[in-house]
Design an enzyme around this catalytic site. Sequence first.
Site, PDB file in Angstrom:
ATOM      1  N   CYS A  85     -10.078   4.948  -1.496  1.00 55.20           N
ATOM      2  CA  CYS A  85     -10.449   6.457  -1.343  1.00 55.20           C
ATOM      3  C   CYS A  85     -12.033   6.568  -2.014  1.00 55.20           C
ATOM      4  O   CYS A  85     -12.900   6.371  -1.160  1.00 55.20           O
ATOM      5  CB  CYS A  85      -9.370   7.240  -2.305  1.00 55.20           C
TER       6      CYS A  85
ATOM      7  N   HIS B 228      -4.291   5.697  -0.545  1.00 55.57           N
ATOM      8  CA  HIS B 228      -3.962   4.854  -1.669  1.00 55.57           C
ATOM      9  C   HIS B 228      -2.662   4.076  -1.423  1.00 55.57           C
ATOM     10  O   HIS B 228      -1.535   4.429  -1.645  1.00 55.57           O
ATOM     11  CB  HIS B 228      -3.612   6.156  -2.929  1.00 55.57           C
TER      12      HIS B 228
ATOM     13  N   GLU C  54      -1.742   1.826  -3.832  1.00 55.09           N
ATOM     14  CA  GLU C  54      -1.097   1.552  -4.818  1.00 55.09           C
ATOM     15  C   GLU C  54       0.137   2.535  -5.225  1.00 55.09           C
ATOM     16  O   GLU C  54       1.012   2.179  -6.064  1.00 55.09           O
ATOM     17  CB  GLU C  54      -1.876   1.648  -5.995  1.00 55.09           C
TER      18      GLU C  54
END
Length: 513
Positions: A81, A169, A171
């Site tokens: 990002c 993202h 994660e």
Amino acid sequence: MTEQIVILDFGSQYTQVIARRIRECNVFSVILPYHTPAADIARLNPRGLILSGGPASVYLRHAPKPDRRIFELGVPILGICFGMQLLAHFQDGRVEPGRKREYGKSALTVRDPACPLFWRLPKTLQVWNSHGDKLTRLPRGFKSVATTANSEFAAIENRAQKCFGLQFHPEVVHTPRGRAILANFVHRVCGCGKSWTMRNYIDQAVAAIREQVGSQRVILGLSGGVDSSVAAALLHRAIGPQLTCIFVNNGLLRAREAEMVRQVFGRHFHIKLQYADAAGTFLARLKGVTDPERKRKIIGRTFIEVFEAATRHAGHAKFLAQGTLYPDVIESIPIAGNPAALIKSHHNVGGLPKRMQFQLVEPLKCLFKDEVRLLGEALGLPREIVWRQPFPGPGLAVRILGEVTRARCEILRNADAIVVEEMKAGGWYYKIWQSFAVLLPVRSVGVMGDERTYDYTIAIRAVESQDGMTADWVKLPYDLLEKLASRIINEVKGVNRCVFDITSKPPGTIEWE
């Protein structure tokens, strides 16, 4: 530790999640401030570098920027990002405010399946975005390898330089295959093995503790919670009789807590255990106090006083051990210029009175909570300790609304014991984050037998959470709620009504005070 991934933190609320995902790949990760000099990073000899997301815009004058020389370290880099936008900004790409903010779920189309990040993954993936700026011109030597409806540069690479960027993202759980993407980065791009395991960590930690402590004695404040219990077991493995644990009974403990601690650590592990019964002192100082913050301060000051006296009674020791975890350390380091500057000042980090002349031993300070539990299992601690639910530092005092008295503590302790017992019997206790009873300063009329009662109300709280930062109330089965209410009202003298808390966090908090 030969293999590790360094994560530079630019203020993202997900930086800790990145670190945890990397460790789930059995690779050690460490989080450093974004401005860490490249030379300091090089000394860690990382196998790869990840640039986190963040709330800033790269084109603003005061945006957080890393040391430019990180791009000369010769290690693979992954920008996420804001981190991807930094890659572009530093290498002659262009980042501009987007006409349309991209937030939430979207479909990612992989245009180049040969990209190592997407090895063995489908050509279409669900990903999660959270950005207003967008990359409008690729940096030199890069190409687009994946797109979304709102971004033609959703994933970019310079394969020759082993440099990659993701606008989404990977994660977060809302990117279901995100862990596989990160695993591809650390294993296929960075060449890491899978050496980060708790059994390997025990050997490393034992060696580090012995080197730091030598032949000196160590004192540990043992609360019976997960962190201090695992720290005690690990220290005992390392230094045996050099460790003395001090357990303070403040009168605000869960049912049979003192008995359990003495049984497990004193009789089973044969750890030197000093028991300080200060319940009377704590309760006397809490008399008449109803303000939650005053309660916490009184309990904190009294604990230090009692603990200091206990350390003097225990004899000379050079070291004090604490169950500080990695999130405690990270959250106590401000990131200058970021909106996420300081999450909290943790009581375990820098919280010792100056008059206590101890050196700190923090054997868990590079571990996350889930890793601590795995470590506890590897050390042979019973499941009832390793997987027990969180319990607040001030104990039952912040679950008794209003004045804390010995009688009210006994009412709540008995009610809470029933909640724990029934949650375990129903198979719910180990499934959720927390479940407990709260004693309300509300009395109501009831009928028990043929008699009128005017007794207290117990609130039952059950929440699901990943880290305690946010939480959702759990929809417990009606038959379980019925059993809880029936048992509490029938077995706990002084209670004639039960209610169930259906408030999430936010707007509420997990604890009531």
